[in-house]
Design a protein around this motif. Structure first.
Motif, PDB file in Angstrom:
ATOM      1  N   LEU A 186      -6.498   5.930   4.766  1.00 53.21           N
ATOM      2  CA  LEU A 186      -7.685   5.670   3.948  1.00 53.21           C
ATOM      3  C   LEU A 186      -7.460   4.501   2.990  1.00 53.21           C
ATOM      4  O   LEU A 186      -8.352   3.677   2.778  1.00 53.21           O
ATOM      5  CB  LEU A 186      -8.083   6.923   3.171  1.00 53.21           C
ATOM      6  CG  LEU A 186      -8.698   8.036   4.008  1.00 53.21           C
ATOM      7  CD1 LEU A 186      -8.750   9.330   3.222  1.00 53.21           C
ATOM      8  CD2 LEU A 186     -10.088   7.638   4.496  1.00 53.21           C
ATOM      9  N   TYR A 187      -6.264   4.420   2.411  1.00 53.53           N
ATOM     10  CA  TYR A 187      -5.965   3.343   1.481  1.00 53.53           C
ATOM     11  C   TYR A 187      -5.945   1.996   2.206  1.00 53.53           C
ATOM     12  O   TYR A 187      -6.476   1.004   1.702  1.00 53.53           O
ATOM     13  CB  TYR A 187      -4.629   3.614   0.777  1.00 53.53           C
ATOM     14  CG  TYR A 187      -4.412   2.748  -0.438  1.00 53.53           C
ATOM     15  CD1 TYR A 187      -5.028   3.056  -1.648  1.00 53.53           C
ATOM     16  CD2 TYR A 187      -3.588   1.633  -0.389  1.00 53.53           C
ATOM     17  CE1 TYR A 187      -4.835   2.262  -2.773  1.00 53.53           C
ATOM     18  CE2 TYR A 187      -3.385   0.843  -1.510  1.00 53.53           C
ATOM     19  CZ  TYR A 187      -4.008   1.158  -2.696  1.00 53.53           C
ATOM     20  OH  TYR A 187      -3.819   0.373  -3.806  1.00 53.53           O
ATOM     21  N   GLN A 207     -12.319   8.668  -1.023  1.00 51.53           N
ATOM     22  CA  GLN A 207     -11.744   9.698  -0.164  1.00 51.53           C
ATOM     23  C   GLN A 207     -10.235   9.790  -0.373  1.00 51.53           C
ATOM     24  O   GLN A 207      -9.665  10.887  -0.411  1.00 51.53           O
ATOM     25  CB  GLN A 207     -12.051   9.409   1.307  1.00 51.53           C
ATOM     26  CG  GLN A 207     -13.500   9.565   1.687  1.00 51.53           C
ATOM     27  CD  GLN A 207     -13.728   9.141   3.123  1.00 51.53           C
ATOM     28  OE1 GLN A 207     -13.097   9.679   4.040  1.00 51.53           O
ATOM     29  NE2 GLN A 207     -14.618   8.182   3.337  1.00 51.53           N
ATOM     30  N   CYS A 208      -9.599   8.646  -0.491  1.00 50.52           N
ATOM     31  CA  CYS A 208      -8.162   8.582  -0.742  1.00 50.52           C
ATOM     32  C   CYS A 208      -7.829   9.287  -2.060  1.00 50.52           C
ATOM     33  O   CYS A 208      -6.893  10.086  -2.133  1.00 50.52           O
ATOM     34  CB  CYS A 208      -7.726   7.119  -0.771  1.00 50.52           C
ATOM     35  SG  CYS A 208      -6.004   6.845  -1.123  1.00 50.52           S
ATOM     36  N   GLN A 209      -8.597   9.007  -3.106  1.00 48.95           N
ATOM     37  CA  GLN A 209      -8.373   9.627  -4.420  1.00 48.95           C
ATOM     38  C   GLN A 209      -8.540  11.140  -4.345  1.00 48.95           C
ATOM     39  O   GLN A 209      -7.787  11.887  -4.994  1.00 48.95           O
ATOM     40  CB  GLN A 209      -9.350   9.038  -5.449  1.00 48.95           C
ATOM     41  CG  GLN A 209      -9.064   7.606  -5.810  1.00 48.95           C
ATOM     42  CD  GLN A 209      -7.711   7.447  -6.491  1.00 48.95           C
ATOM     43  OE1 GLN A 209      -7.238   8.311  -7.187  1.00 48.95           O
ATOM     44  NE2 GLN A 209      -7.094   6.312  -6.273  1.00 48.95           N
ATOM     45  N   TYR A 223     -13.859   4.656   1.182  1.00 53.05           N
ATOM     46  CA  TYR A 223     -12.499   4.985   1.626  1.00 53.05           C
ATOM     47  C   TYR A 223     -11.586   5.226   0.425  1.00 53.05           C
ATOM     48  O   TYR A 223     -10.756   6.121   0.441  1.00 53.05           O
ATOM     49  CB  TYR A 223     -11.925   3.877   2.513  1.00 53.05           C
ATOM     50  CG  TYR A 223     -12.644   3.720   3.825  1.00 53.05           C
ATOM     51  CD1 TYR A 223     -12.942   4.821   4.617  1.00 53.05           C
ATOM     52  CD2 TYR A 223     -13.038   2.472   4.276  1.00 53.05           C
ATOM     53  CE1 TYR A 223     -13.614   4.675   5.821  1.00 53.05           C
ATOM     54  CE2 TYR A 223     -13.701   2.315   5.481  1.00 53.05           C
ATOM     55  CZ  TYR A 223     -13.995   3.421   6.243  1.00 53.05           C
ATOM     56  OH  TYR A 223     -14.651   3.282   7.424  1.00 53.05           O
ATOM     57  N   TYR A 224     -11.761   4.414  -0.609  1.00 46.22           N
ATOM     58  CA  TYR A 224     -10.944   4.584  -1.804  1.00 46.22           C
ATOM     59  C   TYR A 224     -11.227   5.930  -2.470  1.00 46.22           C
ATOM     60  O   TYR A 224     -10.307   6.626  -2.890  1.00 46.22           O
ATOM     61  CB  TYR A 224     -11.184   3.430  -2.787  1.00 46.22           C
ATOM     62  CG  TYR A 224     -10.256   3.482  -3.973  1.00 46.22           C
ATOM     63  CD1 TYR A 224      -8.917   3.150  -3.824  1.00 46.22           C
ATOM     64  CD2 TYR A 224     -10.706   3.883  -5.223  1.00 46.22           C
ATOM     65  CE1 TYR A 224      -8.041   3.204  -4.900  1.00 46.22           C
ATOM     66  CE2 TYR A 224      -9.835   3.937  -6.303  1.00 46.22           C
ATOM     67  CZ  TYR A 224      -8.514   3.597  -6.138  1.00 46.22           C
ATOM     68  OH  TYR A 224      -7.649   3.664  -7.200  1.00 46.22           O
ATOM     69  N   LEU A 229       0.789   3.949  -3.170  1.00 46.60           N
ATOM     70  CA  LEU A 229       0.498   5.378  -3.001  1.00 46.60           C
ATOM     71  C   LEU A 229       1.655   6.240  -3.471  1.00 46.60           C
ATOM     72  O   LEU A 229       1.445   7.298  -4.080  1.00 46.60           O
ATOM     73  CB  LEU A 229       0.163   5.691  -1.545  1.00 46.60           C
ATOM     74  CG  LEU A 229      -1.198   5.217  -1.080  1.00 46.60           C
ATOM     75  CD1 LEU A 229      -1.371   5.499   0.404  1.00 46.60           C
ATOM     76  CD2 LEU A 229      -2.313   5.865  -1.887  1.00 46.60           C
ATOM     77  N   TYR A 272      -9.441   1.012   2.917  1.00 41.85           N
ATOM     78  CA  TYR A 272     -10.027   0.495   1.680  1.00 41.85           C
ATOM     79  C   TYR A 272      -9.605  -0.961   1.446  1.00 41.85           C
ATOM     80  O   TYR A 272     -10.428  -1.816   1.108  1.00 41.85           O
ATOM     81  CB  TYR A 272      -9.599   1.388   0.509  1.00 41.85           C
ATOM     82  CG  TYR A 272      -9.537   0.711  -0.832  1.00 41.85           C
ATOM     83  CD1 TYR A 272     -10.694   0.301  -1.489  1.00 41.85           C
ATOM     84  CD2 TYR A 272      -8.310   0.472  -1.455  1.00 41.85           C
ATOM     85  CE1 TYR A 272     -10.622  -0.326  -2.726  1.00 41.85           C
ATOM     86  CE2 TYR A 272      -8.240  -0.148  -2.686  1.00 41.85           C
ATOM     87  CZ  TYR A 272      -9.398  -0.547  -3.321  1.00 41.85           C
ATOM     88  OH  TYR A 272      -9.329  -1.170  -4.537  1.00 41.85           O
ATOM     89  N   SER A 314       0.831  -1.206   0.000  1.00 41.61           N
ATOM     90  CA  SER A 314       0.000   0.000   0.000  1.00 41.61           C
ATOM     91  C   SER A 314       0.864   1.255   0.000  1.00 41.61           C
ATOM     92  O   SER A 314       0.571   2.217  -0.714  1.00 41.61           O
ATOM     93  CB  SER A 314      -0.940   0.002   1.207  1.00 41.61           C
ATOM     94  OG  SER A 314      -1.856  -1.063   1.118  1.00 41.61           O
ATOM     95  N   GLU A 365      -2.538  10.505   6.112  1.00 41.94           N
ATOM     96  CA  GLU A 365      -3.988  10.485   5.953  1.00 41.94           C
ATOM     97  C   GLU A 365      -4.396   9.649   4.737  1.00 41.94           C
ATOM     98  O   GLU A 365      -5.333   8.853   4.790  1.00 41.94           O
ATOM     99  CB  GLU A 365      -4.530  11.907   5.817  1.00 41.94           C
ATOM    100  CG  GLU A 365      -6.030  11.982   5.832  1.00 41.94           C
ATOM    101  CD  GLU A 365      -6.552  13.406   5.858  1.00 41.94           C
ATOM    102  OE1 GLU A 365      -7.745  13.562   5.550  1.00 41.94           O
ATOM    103  OE2 GLU A 365      -5.788  14.337   6.167  1.00 41.94           O
ATOM    104  N   THR A 366      -3.667   9.799   3.656  1.00 40.34           N
ATOM    105  CA  THR A 366      -3.943   9.030   2.447  1.00 40.34           C
ATOM    106  C   THR A 366      -3.690   7.546   2.687  1.00 40.34           C
ATOM    107  O   THR A 366      -4.486   6.696   2.275  1.00 40.34           O
ATOM    108  CB  THR A 366      -3.063   9.537   1.286  1.00 40.34           C
ATOM    109  OG1 THR A 366      -3.236  10.946   1.152  1.00 40.34           O
ATOM    110  CG2 THR A 366      -3.437   8.883  -0.025  1.00 40.34           C
TER     111      THR A 366
END
Length: 160
Positions: free
Chosen positions: A129-130, A152-154, A149-150, A44, A133, A40, A125-126
């Protein structure tokens, strides 16, 4: 001090799961989060050049020249995730080598930063969320929550 476990527990808290004390503890939650954590982070960092994971170095060519098409070949750093700039547009990456007609390269790149203490707040934070997800469907059974969650991450990546 931010650790892998701290970041993982933020994701677990987000989905309503029990926290962990270590990736090595004998629980299904610890095994799940351990399985997805490193990939992950890499995913990212590949998606966006976060400042907490950028480096710059000068590359000199290695002694072996490419068979054809380019004059020089350079050994890429072991921790390279993504090239940001190589001070030339005319290059190609083949496995762990960069081929170019430039005799030296100033490489700016995203590296696999494994030191959580240096992560900036937006990357954390990213990542939270990832991770949420990646593991939420297995833990909560909800596909919709996972997709939320995905998304929000995007959105955070777009802002970054």
């Amino acid at each position: 001090m931010t650790t892998k476990v701290d970041i993982s527990n933020m994701a677990l808290s987000l989905i309503g799961a029990d926290s962990i004390t270590s990736f090595e503890e004998n629980t299904s939650t610890a095994r799940r989060i351990k399985t997805v954590y490193s990939t992950s982070v890499k995913a990212l960092l590949r998606l966006h050049p976060f400042q907490c994971a950028t480096k710059r170095i000068k590359l000199s060519p290695i002694s072996t020249q490419p068979e054809f098409g380019y004059t020089y070949q350079f050994q890429l750093p072991d921790d390279l995730i993504r090239i940001i700039n190589a001070n030339t547009e005319n290059y190609v990456v083949e496995t762990d080598r960069l081929l170019s007609n430039q005799s030296t390269l100033n490489l700016v790149y995203v590296f696999h930063n494994t030191n959580e203490e240096t992560y900036d707040s937006l990357f954390i934070e990213t990542l939270v969320l990832y991770l949420a997800y990646k593991i939420s469907k297995a833990i909560t059974g909800s596909q919709g929550t996972s997709e939320s969650y995905y998304m929000q991450c995007q959105e955070i990546i777009k802002q970054a």
